[in-house]
Design a protein around this motif. Structure first.
Motif, PDB file in Angstrom:
ATOM      1  N   UNK A  13       6.125  -5.519   6.918  1.00  0.00           N
ATOM      2  CA  UNK A  13       5.628  -6.550   6.003  1.00  0.00           C
ATOM      3  C   UNK A  13       4.888  -7.673   6.729  1.00  0.00           C
ATOM      4  N   UNK A  14       5.497  -8.228   7.753  1.00  0.00           N
ATOM      5  CA  UNK A  14       4.866  -9.342   8.474  1.00  0.00           C
ATOM      6  C   UNK A  14       3.566  -8.898   9.146  1.00  0.00           C
ATOM      7  N   UNK A  15       3.570  -7.703   9.720  1.00  0.00           N
ATOM      8  CA  UNK A  15       2.354  -7.205  10.382  1.00  0.00           C
ATOM      9  C   UNK A  15       1.228  -6.984   9.378  1.00  0.00           C
ATOM     10  N   UNK A  16       1.578  -6.475   8.188  1.00  0.00           N
ATOM     11  CA  UNK A  16       0.565  -6.214   7.158  1.00  0.00           C
ATOM     12  C   UNK A  16      -0.046  -7.531   6.689  1.00  0.00           C
ATOM     13  N   UNK A  17       0.819  -8.503   6.396  1.00  0.00           N
ATOM     14  CA  UNK A  17       0.322  -9.807   5.943  1.00  0.00           C
ATOM     15  C   UNK A  17      -0.544 -10.459   7.022  1.00  0.00           C
ATOM     16  N   UNK A  18      -0.105 -10.351   8.270  1.00  0.00           N
ATOM     17  CA  UNK A  18      -0.875 -10.927   9.382  1.00  0.00           C
ATOM     18  C   UNK A  18      -2.251 -10.285   9.488  1.00  0.00           C
ATOM     19  N   UNK A  19      -2.283  -8.959   9.351  1.00  0.00           N
ATOM     20  CA  UNK A  19      -3.570  -8.257   9.448  1.00  0.00           C
ATOM     21  C   UNK A  19      -4.508  -8.666   8.313  1.00  0.00           C
ATOM     22  N   UNK A  20      -3.977  -8.720   7.084  1.00  0.00           N
ATOM     23  CA  UNK A  20      -4.810  -9.108   5.935  1.00  0.00           C
ATOM     24  C   UNK A  20      -5.338 -10.531   6.102  1.00  0.00           C
ATOM     25  N   UNK A  21      -4.480 -11.413   6.576  1.00  0.00           N
ATOM     26  CA  UNK A  21      -4.892 -12.815   6.748  1.00  0.00           C
ATOM     27  C   UNK A  21      -5.943 -12.955   7.845  1.00  0.00           C
ATOM     28  N   UNK A  22      -5.795 -12.205   8.921  1.00  0.00           N
ATOM     29  CA  UNK A  22      -6.789 -12.266  10.001  1.00  0.00           C
ATOM     30  C   UNK A  22      -8.123 -11.703   9.541  1.00  0.00           C
ATOM     31  N   UNK A  23      -8.097 -10.617   8.769  1.00  0.00           N
ATOM     32  CA  UNK A  23      -9.338 -10.062   8.239  1.00  0.00           C
ATOM     33  C   UNK A  23     -10.008 -11.056   7.287  1.00  0.00           C
ATOM     34  N   UNK A  24      -9.183 -11.749   6.496  1.00  0.00           N
ATOM     35  CA  UNK A  24      -9.744 -12.718   5.549  1.00  0.00           C
ATOM     36  C   UNK A  24     -10.388 -13.897   6.275  1.00  0.00           C
ATOM     37  N   UNK A  25      -9.831 -14.283   7.433  1.00  0.00           N
ATOM     38  CA  UNK A  25     -10.462 -15.341   8.236  1.00  0.00           C
ATOM     39  C   UNK A  25     -11.881 -14.956   8.628  1.00  0.00           C
ATOM     40  N   UNK A  26     -12.105 -13.650   8.826  1.00  0.00           N
ATOM     41  CA  UNK A  26     -13.431 -13.154   9.210  1.00  0.00           C
ATOM     42  C   UNK A  26     -14.323 -12.908   7.993  1.00  0.00           C
ATOM     43  N   UNK A  27     -13.776 -13.164   6.795  1.00  0.00           N
ATOM     44  CA  UNK A  27     -14.563 -12.964   5.575  1.00  0.00           C
ATOM     45  C   UNK A  27     -14.345 -11.616   4.917  1.00  0.00           C
ATOM     46  N   UNK A  46      -8.622 -16.079   1.817  1.00  0.00           N
ATOM     47  CA  UNK A  46      -7.408 -16.005   1.017  1.00  0.00           C
ATOM     48  C   UNK A  46      -6.187 -15.903   1.928  1.00  0.00           C
ATOM     49  N   UNK A  47      -5.027 -16.195   1.337  1.00  0.00           N
ATOM     50  CA  UNK A  47      -3.746 -15.965   1.999  1.00  0.00           C
ATOM     51  C   UNK A  47      -3.040 -14.826   1.256  1.00  0.00           C
ATOM     52  N   UNK A  48      -2.490 -13.882   2.010  1.00  0.00           N
ATOM     53  CA  UNK A  48      -1.924 -12.677   1.411  1.00  0.00           C
ATOM     54  C   UNK A  48      -0.412 -12.614   1.579  1.00  0.00           C
ATOM     55  N   UNK A  49       0.262 -12.130   0.518  1.00  0.00           N
ATOM     56  CA  UNK A  49       1.693 -11.920   0.552  1.00  0.00           C
ATOM     57  C   UNK A  49       2.006 -10.511   0.036  1.00  0.00           C
ATOM     58  N   UNK A  50       2.974  -9.888   0.675  1.00  0.00           N
ATOM     59  CA  UNK A  50       3.443  -8.574   0.210  1.00  0.00           C
ATOM     60  C   UNK A  50       4.828  -8.722  -0.377  1.00  0.00           C
ATOM     61  N   UNK A  51       5.061  -8.066  -1.497  1.00  0.00           N
ATOM     62  CA  UNK A  51       6.379  -8.070  -2.126  1.00  0.00           C
ATOM     63  C   UNK A  51       6.770  -6.625  -2.424  1.00  0.00           C
ATOM     64  N   UNK A  52       7.967  -6.441  -2.962  1.00  0.00           N
ATOM     65  CA  UNK A  52       8.485  -5.093  -3.213  1.00  0.00           C
ATOM     66  C   UNK A  52       8.919  -4.978  -4.668  1.00  0.00           C
ATOM     67  N   UNK A  53       8.565  -3.867  -5.291  1.00  0.00           N
ATOM     68  CA  UNK A  53       8.946  -3.592  -6.665  1.00  0.00           C
ATOM     69  C   UNK A  53      10.321  -2.927  -6.679  1.00  0.00           C
TER      70      UNK A  53
END
Length: 333
Positions: A13-27, A46-53
């Motif tokens: 979860x933390x790695x996924x959110x970190x990757x999405x946030x870093x990509x978003x920093x680059x646009x 954007x800032x990204x969060x992952x949750x679980x159903x």
């Protein structure tokens, strides 16, 4: 636009959110999330969060959509029970973290069960591959196709083992590290998928029909009318097969010669175990046994060949002549 396979698990979860946030920093922001992710360069941050159903997916998704909406986050995709939200601020429902941790602990226990079950399936697959069953090695295509269960279950096993290791790291509050098991699982999955067309093609080109040779047993040997002028042939790295199905209005005869390149004794032993009925009688270099009628089938092993014969009539009066026939023609198979 760029894309990548999305094969991370919930523990990352933390790695996924970190990757999405870093990509978003680059646009770059994800516009499609599934077993692959497509990123679009829309120059937005954007800032990204992952949750679980948990539980019922539809009900859980509605509840999470309402919850994250109150924090200014909007839905941006999901994969399995992982659901993703994006927002323009760092505020998010922190109370969800404890619930996610509880879910992941139970999820890790389930991975233990899956891991044991997949080990059991792997043992079954290996025992199946070690069986000396001629029917699965008649052509190179069949050999390739018989590998599919093993490679597919091995791929699932690698994915599950990766989750199991990540679960241990998550419980120990250690950083979730990338695992070589992920690449291995993907490679095995691709091999499984490729085995289907490759196996079918190899099976097709390994089979052919030829004029019946004089070294094949037909109804004419028994002074009966023969109508078959062709035989089926198949080849593989292990066995060369020739077979004839001959029939007239009264009788049917099937004869097949398997000439094996190696381990003929092992294949013969398995062949006997899988074919012989309780009503069998040992004869020279083989057995005569009953399937539908008394003494209507024979198995012989002569040098490197296993010979299978079945008919709609009694073969007991012909055992010596049949054995002599195959001994005479053994060098031709």
């Amino acid at each position: 636009m760029k894309a990548k396979l999305f094969i991370q698990d919930m523990f990352e979860k933390e790695n996924i959110e970190k990757e999405f946030n870093e990509q978003s920093k680059k646009g770059y922001n994800p516009i499609e999330i599934g077993y692959s992710i497509r990123f679009e360069n829309n120059k937005k941050r954007y800032f990204y969060r992952m949750d679980i159903l948990k539980g019922n997916k539809l009900r859980a998704q509605r509840e999470l959509l309402d919850l994250y909406d109150r924090y200014g986050y909007s839905y941006c995709g999901k994969k399995g029970r992982m659901i993703f939200f994006k927002g323009t601020n760092k505020n998010y429902p922190k109370e969800r973290e404890i619930q996610i941790q509880e879910y992941l602990k139970k999820y890790w226990i389930r991975q233990n069960v899956f891991l044991l079950f997949e080990i059991f399936l792997l043992i079954l697959c290996i025992s199946f591959l070690l069986n000396k069953d001629i029917q699965f090695v008649l052509t190179n295509g069949l050999i390739v196709l018989s590998l599919i269960p093993f490679t597919l279950i091995s791929s699932l096993f690698c994915f599950t083992l990766k989750k199991y290791i990540h679960g241990i790291q998550y419980k120990a509050k250690q950083p979730i590290k990338k695992s070589i098991l992920t690449n291995l699982a993907v490679i095995l999955l691709i091999v499984s998928l490729l085995c289907v067309p490759v196996g079918c093609i190899l099976d097709f080109v390994s089979r052919k029909t030829m004029p019946t040779d004089s070294n094949m047993l037909t109804l004419s040997f028994f002074d009966k009318e023969s109508t078959q002028d062709s035989m089926s042939c198949a080849n593989s790295l292990i066995v060369h097969t020739q077979s004839v199905l001959d029939q007239n209005k009264d009788d049917i005869l099937f004869s097949c010669v398997y000439t094996i390149n190696k381990e003929v004794d092992s294949y013969y032993e398995y062949f006997i175990q899988s074919h012989l009925t309780q009503e069998n009688t040992p004869i020279q270099d083989g057995y005569i046994y009953s399937i539908e009628k008394e003494n209507d089938a024979m198995i012989l092993k002569i040098d490197d060949s296993i010979i299978e014969i079945s008919a709609t009539f009694d073969l007991s009066a012909y055992t010596e002549q049949i054995h002599s026939f195959y001994m005479t023609h053994e060098s031709e198979y």
